[in-house]
Design an enzyme around this catalytic site. Structure first.
Site, PDB file in Angstrom:
ATOM      1  N   ARG A  43      43.774   4.096-112.688  1.00  0.00           N
ATOM      2  CA  ARG A  43      42.604   3.891-113.542  1.00  0.00           C
ATOM      3  C   ARG A  43      42.551   4.971-114.641  1.00  0.00           C
ATOM      4  NH1 ARG A  43      37.711   1.197-113.719  1.00  0.00           N
ATOM      5  NH2 ARG A  43      35.753   2.329-113.612  1.00  0.00           N
ATOM      6  N   GLY A  76      34.404  -9.198-112.400  1.00  0.00           N
ATOM      7  CA  GLY A  76      32.966  -9.465-112.297  1.00  0.00           C
ATOM      8  C   GLY A  76      32.098  -8.223-112.377  1.00  0.00           C
ATOM      9  N   GLY A  77      32.623  -7.110-112.888  1.00  0.00           N
ATOM     10  CA  GLY A  77      31.818  -5.900-113.048  1.00  0.00           C
ATOM     11  C   GLY A  77      31.215  -5.487-111.716  1.00  0.00           C
ATOM     12  N   THR A  81      37.444  -8.084-116.211  1.00  0.00           N
ATOM     13  CA  THR A  81      38.519  -7.458-115.483  1.00  0.00           C
ATOM     14  C   THR A  81      39.385  -8.632-115.060  1.00  0.00           C
ATOM     15  OG1 THR A  81      37.038  -5.704-114.843  1.00  0.00           O
ATOM     16  CG2 THR A  81      38.816  -6.144-113.308  1.00  0.00           C
ATOM     17  N   GLU A 123      36.467   1.912-120.864  1.00  0.00           N
ATOM     18  CA  GLU A 123      36.152   2.265-119.476  1.00  0.00           C
ATOM     19  C   GLU A 123      35.180   3.427-119.356  1.00  0.00           C
ATOM     20  OE1 GLU A 123      36.510   0.260-116.462  1.00  0.00           O
ATOM     21  OE2 GLU A 123      38.384   0.064-117.559  1.00  0.00           O
ATOM     22  N   SER A 162      34.127  -0.709-109.424  1.00  0.00           N
ATOM     23  CA  SER A 162      33.787  -1.657-108.353  1.00  0.00           C
ATOM     24  C   SER A 162      35.010  -2.483-107.957  1.00  0.00           C
ATOM     25  CB  SER A 162      32.700  -2.619-108.825  1.00  0.00           C
ATOM     26  OG  SER A 162      31.521  -1.922-109.088  1.00  0.00           O
TER      27      SER A 162
HETATM   28  N1  GLY Z   1      35.277  -1.777-115.236  1.00  0.00           N
HETATM   29  C1  GLY Z   1      35.057  -2.515-114.055  1.00  0.00           C
HETATM   30  C2  GLY Z   1      35.217  -1.710-112.815  1.00  0.00           C
HETATM   31  O1  GLY Z   1      36.061  -0.866-112.777  1.00  0.00           O
HETATM   32  O2  GLY Z   1      34.527  -1.882-111.854  1.00  0.00           O
END
Ligand code: GLY
Length: 581
Positions: A103, A470-471, A378, A417, A450
Site C-alpha cells: 500500500r 467498496g471503500g 478499488t 490514497e 478496509s
Molecule cells: N482506499 C480504500 C481502502 O484502502 O480501504
C-alpha cells in the site's frame, strides 16, 4: 418492537440450532463458472483471460495474480493501477499463508495537519484531487516482490500481456465506457489524463472504440526490462516528482527510493469451524471481519434466516461495535500498537454480545471513544491454480481514477490514497468514516485501509477466496459473502449477488441496497429503533470476486461431486468475468 410472542426466541434458538440441518437460501443468480484446473475472477474480462493464460502456460496463482495486476492497470484504469497500492493474501498449496502489503506511504514531507487551513478546518478536495493527495505508490514493488518470492515465471512474461494491451489498445465494452464516462469530469481537469482517457475533441469514447495507451506501454516496457528500479529510481519517479513539484505536491525522489514492501502475517480467526485468513493492519479489514464474525457466531443466523429482522439486527449491532474499534484503534503497525489480539478474541466478542439488546437498536453516539470515513473504486480479484495455491488481491487508486492526475510522459494514473488518513479527528472522510489519532498522517506512514483480500480454509484445504472493492463497505461486503455461503447455504454466485446491508458506526444509519429487506422487515427494524436508508448509489456496494472450492455451495461440497473450482464475479460488475480451465 418484535411481537411479544417472539421474544426469547434468541436464547431458545441458540440451543436448538446445532441440531438443525442447513437450510439453503435460494436467490436468483446464474450458476457459478465451473472449472477443474484453475480459476481467475476479476473486474475486467480481458484481465481474467490473461490470468488463465498464465496458469495454462504453467505459471502458478501468484504469477497469474501479478500478470492480472499489470493487465488491470491497462484495461481497468478506474482502479487497476501501477500508480496506487494494495494487498495480496497468499495461501500456498502446503497450507502456509502470508500477506504482502504494498500500500501507499505518506511522503516524507507530509504533516498531520497538511489538509487543514489556518483555522484548523479541512481544505475541501486537498486530500482527494491533485498531487497533494498522492501517496507513494507500491503496486510495482508489490508485484515484483510477489513474483520473486512466490512466482515461477519471468517478469517479462508477466508484463507482456499488459504491454500488448497498452500498445495495441483494447476494444471498449459497455462497462469500460460507463466507467470512463463516470470519470470524464475529473480526468478532463488534467491535461495528460485527458489526452489519454478522452478523445481529442474532449468527448468520451464509445462502445467498440479502441483505447491505446502508448506512454503507459513505454513505462511498463521499462519496468519489464529494468525491474522496479525503472519506477522507483529512474525516469518514472523523476517524471512524477517533477509534475508533483510543478503543481503544489510534496513527492520527492527519496520517497520513491525508500519504498519497501512489508510481508506480514495474515489476521486469522475461526468461524464455525472455517479458518479465515485476511488482511492485518495497515488494513482494518481482517481484524474487523473477524471481530464481526466472532460476535455473529453467538447467533443462529442459519435458523434466523437471510434478511430477517433478527439476523439484520444482530449484524448491524456487531458492525456498530466493530467499526468503533476500526475507526479509533487501528493504524499503521509501524506507528501504532494495534490491539489485534483483543479485537479478534472470542471473549471480547462475548462482551460485545452482552451489550447488544436483542430487541432494541444501539446508539452509536454512546460508543464514542474519547478524543475523537475511503473510496469505492478499488478492485479485487481471486485466483486458484491446479496445485491448490490460492491468491486474493485487492488494490486501488482509492477514488475512481485516483487523484485524476497522470505525470506527463508516464501514462500512469496516480492515487489519492492520502484521503484514507484522518485529516482531522472526528471529521468524516470521502466515505463518511469518522476516524481518530491512530490513523493520523505522518511521514512514511500508511493510511488505514478496509481492503480485505480473504482466503478461507476448512480441514486444511482451501475453501473460499473472496474480497471486494467498496471503500468502508469492503468489510461488510466481504463479510456478507462469507455468511451467505456458510450460514445461509447460498452458492458463491448467489452469496455475492445477494442484496446487502451496511452499518459503520457513524453515521448511525443502516444502509440497505434496493430490495435487500422486505417492507415488514423494515417495519420491525424501525420499531427496534434502527434508522434504515435505501442507498441505490453506484458503485458503492462493490463488485466482489469469489471462488468456492469443491462445489457451488455447502450442500454440494458436503454431498461431493461438485466442480473443483466455482468462480463468481459480482453481477454488479459491468465488465468482469470468472474464467476457468
Ligand atoms: N482506499 C480504500 C481502502 O484502502 O480501504
Amino acid at each position: 418492537m418484535i411481537p411479544v410472542a417472539r421474544r426469547g426466541t434468541f436464547a431458545a434458538l441458540i440451543i436448538s440450532v446445532a441440531l438443525m440441518p442447513l437450510q439453503p437460501a435460494f436467490a436468483a443468480s446464474p450458476e457459478p463458472v465451473k472449472a477443474e484446473h484453475g480459476m481467475v475472477v476479476t473486474a475486467q474480462h480481458l484481465a481474467s483471460d490473461v490470468g488463465v493464460e498464465v496458469l495454462k502456460k504453467g505459471g502458478n496463482a501468484v504469477d497469474a495474480a501479478v500478470a492480472v495486476g499489470y493487465a488491470l492497470a491497462v484495461v481497468y484504469p478506474t482502479a487497476g493501477n501501477i500508480g496506487g497500492g494494495g494487498f495480496m493474501t497468499i495461501r500456498l498449496k502446503d497450507g502456509k499463508t502470508t500477506f504482502l502489503d504494498f500500500r501507499e506511504r505518506a511522503p516524507m514531507a507530509s504533516t498531520k495537519t497538511m489538509y487543514l487551513d489556518d483555522k484548523g478546518e479541512i481544505v475541501k478536495g486537498a486530500s482527494t484531487a491533485g498531487y497533494l493527495a498522492v501517496g507513494v505508490p507500491g503496486s510495482v514493488m508489490g508485484f515484483e516482490t510477489a513474483r520473486e518470492k512466490y512466482g515461477t515465471l519471468s517478469r517479462e512474461d508477466l508484463l507482456a500481456p499488459a504491454i500488448r494491451f497498452a500498445k495495441d489498445g483494447f476494444v471498449l465494452d459497455q462497462g469500460d465506457v460507463a466507467s470512463l464516462q463516470n470519470g470524464a469530469k475529473k480526468l478532463s481537469k488534467d491535461k495528460a489524463a485527458a489526452a489519454i482517457f478522452l478523445k481529442p475533441d474532449g468527448k468520451t469514447f464509445s462502445i467498440g472504440e479502441t483505447l491505446v495507451q502508448p506512454e503507459l506501454a513505454a513505462s511498463l516496457s521499462s519496468i519489464s526490462e529494468k525491474g522496479p528500479d525503472a519506477f522507483y529510481k529512474g525516469a518514472i519517479a523523476d517524471d512524477i516528482v517533477k509534475a508533483s513539484a510543478a503543481t503544489g505536491g510534496i513527492l520527492a525522489k527519496a520517497d520513491f527510493e525508500q519504498y519497501t514492501v512489508r510481508e506480514l502475517k495474515p489476521v486469522t480467526c475461526n468461524y464455525r469451524g472455517y479458518e479465515i485468513a485476511s488482511s492485518p493492519p495497515p488494513s482494518s479489514g481482517g481484524v474487523i471481519i473477524c471481530e464481526i464474525l466472532n460476535v455473529l457466531e453467538g447467533y443462529p443466523l442459519s435458523y434466523l434466516g437471510y434478511g430477517s429482522a433478527e439476523t439484520v439486527h444482530a449484524m448491524v449491532e456487531a458492525m456498530r461495535h466493530a467499526y468503533v474499534d476500526r475507526n479509533s484503534a487501528l493504524g499503521d503497525p509501524d506507528f501504532v500498537e494495534n490491539p489485534v489480539e483483543k479485537l479478534t478474541d472470542k471473549a471480547y466478542a462475548k462482551e460485545i454480545r452482552e451489550k447488544i439488546n436483542p430487541f432494541k437498536a444501539g446508539v452509536s453516539k454512546e460508543l464514542m471513544p474519547k478524543g475523537m470515513g475511503e473510496s469505492t473504486e478499488t478492485t479485487h480479484y481471486s485466483i486458484v491454480d491446479n496445485d491448490g495455491n490460492a491468491v486474493a488481491v485487492t488494490y486501488t487508486l482509492n477514488g475512481s481514477f485516483g487523484a485524476g492526475v497522470v505525470a506527463p510522459g508516464t501514462g500512469i494514473l496516480l492515487n489519492n490514497e492520502m484521503d484514507d488518513f484522518t485529516s482531522k479527528p472526528g471529521s468524516p472522510n470521502l466515505y463518511g468514516l469518522v476516524q481518530g489519532e491512530a490513523n493520523a498522517i505522518a511521514p512514511k506512514k500508511t493510511p488505514l485501509s478496509s481492503m480485505s483480500p480473504t482466503i478461507i480454509s476448512k480441514d486444511g484445504k482451501p475453501f473460499m477466496v473472496i474480497g471486494s472493492p467498496g471503500g468502508a463497505r469492503i468489510i461488510t461486503i466481504t463479510l456478507e459473502a462469507i455468511i451467505n455461503v456458510i450460514d445461509h447455504g447460498m452458492s458463491i454466485q448467489e452469496a455475492i449477488d445477494a442484496p446487502r446491508i451496511h452499518h459503520q458506526w457513524l453515521p448511525d444509519k443502516v444502509y440497505m441496497e434496493p430490495f435487500a429487506l422486505s417492507s415488514d422487515t423494515l417495519k420491525l427494524l424501525t420499531e427496534m429503533g434502527h434508522d434504515v436508508q435505501i442507498d441505490a448509489s453506484w458503485p458503492i456496494w462493490g463488485q466482489a470476486a469469489g471462488i468456492l472450492v469443491g462445489g457451488k455451495n455447502l450442500a454440494e461440497i458436503e454431498e461431493g461431486g461438485g466442480a473443483r473450482y466455482n468462480g463468481a464475479m459480482d453481477s454488479r460488475a459491468a465488465s468482469g468475468a470468472a474464467r476457468g480451465y
